[in-house]
Scaffold this motif. Structure first.
Motif, PDB file in Angstrom:
ATOM      1  N   UNK A   1     -76.043 -52.851  46.663  1.00  0.00           N
ATOM      2  CA  UNK A   1     -77.493 -52.976  46.566  1.00  0.00           C
ATOM      3  C   UNK A   1     -78.192 -51.679  46.962  1.00  0.00           C
ATOM      4  N   UNK A   2     -77.629 -50.948  47.920  1.00  0.00           N
ATOM      5  CA  UNK A   2     -78.227 -49.673  48.329  1.00  0.00           C
ATOM      6  C   UNK A   2     -78.129 -48.636  47.217  1.00  0.00           C
ATOM      7  N   UNK A   3     -77.013 -48.630  46.496  1.00  0.00           N
ATOM      8  CA  UNK A   3     -76.886 -47.739  45.343  1.00  0.00           C
ATOM      9  C   UNK A   3     -77.951 -48.078  44.305  1.00  0.00           C
ATOM     10  N   UNK A   4     -78.133 -49.362  44.030  1.00  0.00           N
ATOM     11  CA  UNK A   4     -79.131 -49.797  43.064  1.00  0.00           C
ATOM     12  C   UNK A   4     -80.538 -49.423  43.521  1.00  0.00           C
ATOM     13  N   UNK A   5     -80.812 -49.548  44.800  1.00  0.00           N
ATOM     14  CA  UNK A   5     -82.125 -49.197  45.334  1.00  0.00           C
ATOM     15  C   UNK A   5     -82.443 -47.725  45.095  1.00  0.00           C
ATOM     16  N   UNK A   6     -81.494 -46.860  45.425  1.00  0.00           N
ATOM     17  CA  UNK A   6     -81.732 -45.424  45.278  1.00  0.00           C
ATOM     18  C   UNK A   6     -81.903 -45.018  43.825  1.00  0.00           C
TER      19      UNK A   6
END
Length: 388
Positions: A275-280
């Motif tokens: 999810x953090x990859x998607x956020x960035x």
């Protein structure tokens, strides 16, 4: 509702949480209109969101931990009643000072949202606790995003004051639903010791990592949803049309339930990294067009809510739910406040592309925190007790 919370109880908590949290975000698509009506300059209009978030942070530290000390249902009922009063003050504000005071009180009392999360978790079997957190979080996400749509429509029809007066009535109705008390939690701490215990949570590494992720992810979230009204207003969109972007972002609520179920199965850290990859990366498509902005909003909301659910599921423990969730959400509130004031100020000076870069930078901060946590807890990073 009794222990072993069922589906109906989860839905009630989700609806109540959605109504409460909507009061914090209702002003975002109305910033230009409210500012013009009460003499707040465009470059400082983000302060309306920031003061609400700062009030929210104060309430998280001072009020949510009380759920570990007092009768939770009576506390929730009292908070909804006082929130209705604060909303009435805001809706009747005749100047900027009264508006800011009302919004600060709204923020401080809207933390009943997190009291509901802790309450639901406490009443749930550990095997389905993530599902409960996910359900209530779905209500929170829908409350945040649909508040923009609802406030835009009400403002176009009746003016911005109607938004707060309607919310006041809704909170009074919800307060009436919590008429019976729940089993009182048992803790040997008094209120002072409770607050000291809450502050001391920062020393615990898992909590500290989740708190840092909360700060960065919600700073990124607030960067988008606070400043989005500015470029859309310049394109000539009405309040209703600007609020409609909340319907687009509401797709992010779909992430909360699956993320909670995966957390119940032990996949929380993996979900958090993904999810953090998607956020960035969601910010890469946000800067170019209305279509890109809509796609980026969906991706960002999916990512933020997945991180939020797994964070809370991983740090929760019985007997300390109010303190853990309250202290964790302080960093949520701080991130939201920083994103709000920084994005609106940056937009006035450097435009939308600069705002997108700021949001992406916050997303990268969440990703770094997630990767470090996974490395710390992975088997390869642990000492081998059987090695020679």
């Amino acid at each position: 509702m009794q222990p072993n919370l069922g589906a109906g109880g989860r839905v009630l908590l989700a609806v109540a949480a959605g109504v409460a949290v909507s009061t914090v975000y209702a002003a975002q698509p109305l910033l230009v209109t409210i500012g013009a009506g009460l003499g707040v300059r465009p470059e400082t209009v983000g302060a309306l969101v920031t003061v609400t978030q700062l009030g929210y942070g104060l309430g998280l530290f001072l009020l949510v931990p009380l759920g570990d000390l007092l009768d939770r249902r009576r506390l929730i009922r009292l908070q909804f009643t006082l929130l209705a009063v604060a909303l009435l003050v805001t809706g009747l504000a005749g100047n900027a000072f009264m508006l800011l005071a009302g919004l600060a009180a709204v923020g401080a009392l809207a933390v009943v949202t997190q009291s509901l999360v802790a309450y639901g978790a406490a009443l749930s079997d550990p095997a389905v606790r993530g599902r409960t957190v996910g359900t209530v979080t779905t209500g929170i996400v829908l409350g945040i995003l649909l508040s923009r749509t609802t406030s835009g429509i009400l403002t176009d029809l009746l003016g911005w004051r109607a938004v707060y007066l309607t919310a006041c009535a809704a909170c009074l109705v919800i307060a009436l639903l919590f008429v019976r008390s729940a089993p009182q939690p048992r803790t040997p701490l008094n209120y002072r010791e409770l607050l000291l215990s809450t502050a001391g949570l920062w020393r615990e590494q898992p909590f500290r990592e989740s708190a840092v992720r909360a700060f960065f992810s919600f700073a990124s979230f607030s960067t988008l949803w606070t400043s989005i009204a500015l470029p859309l207003s310049e394109r000539g969109l009405s309040h209703t049309e600007i609020g409609a972007f909340g319907l687009i972002g509401a797709a992010g609520a779909l992430a909360a339930g699956p993320a909670g179920r995966l957390a119940d199965r032990g996949w929380g850290p993996v979900v958090t990294v993904g999810a953090s990859v998607l956020l960035a990366t969601s910010w890469l498509v946000t800067a170019h067009s209305l279509v890109g902005l809509a796609i980026g909003a969906v991706l960002l909301d999916l990512a933020v809510q997945a991180i939020h659910v797994t964070n809370q599921s991983m740090i929760y423990r019985p007997g300390s739910g109010g303190r853990l969730i309250g202290a964790y959400m302080v960093f949520y509130s701080l991130g939201s406040a920083v994103g709000a004031i920084a994005s609106t100020a940056l937009y006035e000076r450097a435009g939308w592309t600069a705002v997108c870069l700021l949001g992406a930078a916050f997303g990268l901060g969440a990703l770094v925190s997630s990767v470090r946590a996974v490395r710390r807890t992975s088997p390869a990073s642990r000492p081998c007790g059987s090695c020679p």
